[in-house]
Design an enzyme around this catalytic site. Sequence first.
Site: not given
Length: 361
Positions: A37, A326, A329
């Site tokens: 991600s 978040d 990340h």
Amino acid sequence: MGNKSFLPSFLVGFALVLSLKFANAQMVPAIFVFGDSLVDVGNNNYLPVSVAKADFPHNGIDFPTKKATGRFSNGKNAADFLAQKVGLPTSPPYLSVSPQNTSSFMTGVSFASGGAGIFNGTDRTLGQAIPLTKQVGNYESVYGKLIQRLGLSGAQKRLSKSLFVIVIGSNDIFDYSGSSDLQKKSTPQQYVDSMVLTIKGLLKRLHTSGARKFVFAGIGPLGCIPSQRIKNQTDHGCNEGSNLMAVAYNKGLNSILQELKSNLNAISYSYFDTYALMHNIIQNPATYGFTEVEAACCGRGKLNAQIPCLPISKYCSNRRDHVFWDLYHPTETTASILVDAIFNGPLQYTFPMNVRQLVTV
């Protein structure tokens, strides 16, 4: 009347200058991105049952379109910034490209998938992801398409000058940390050794299919991200167990990269010490313009990390102040700082060369 005829000519000339400038700025033919991600630019949007998606607000709030794109970020991520550095558009998500549209593969494609790991199955809590083994398989399919389009020698020549970016491994360590079964089967060092052995085999497959120039990002200090800090009951300190595994993996990765450089034909690489730079940022945030290194910008609960960044979550007004977007990340600003170091960095953070040097090899 003169003005009317002048304006289009001026615009055409201006557009030509811009296009020439862009063409001159292009440093490599293509970028192929593999990973999780941290560099996913939307592949998971196309996975029907995956929970690991970022196609909803408040993700993308600082992206040029102000909309969520599937990037786990408030804006652009490392894949975007690296593409900019070498004068290319961001490589599109593999799942967004028609297999028949081989022209879309010419400047590269992204295989990265949120939740992906070196091992298959790191996504079991999130439903669905594309593990690295499958990502490499998807690239091998693209390699075949490029051979059809360019011929074997033409494809190999193009790929030999292209960048192969690999950012992965965090989810494997998260998986181990959260699984008593995995912990019973192997020690942390044995698990990390297996990660390194698996990625070694996959790198050999990429080499067989034309890859020559690799950009590797080591794993950062995972124990210092918000989702790990909140597990400490007494304070917000880093989780040292996760950090030690990251360090051990990075050491093993460096070892196999040096081995492959000796044993495989014409391989060059740039290894980025994500751990060292992120640790420095966390220890000396003011040097980099940050004021918040523990809490996530977007989320709810303790350190904004007990509930993920969802539409119901709150988010900080100044994202530039925060290292983390978040619970997992980095913010767009952090990603930009990391890529600046990847591209131009000193030997302190990039070994044996930075990406600017790699593209000239």
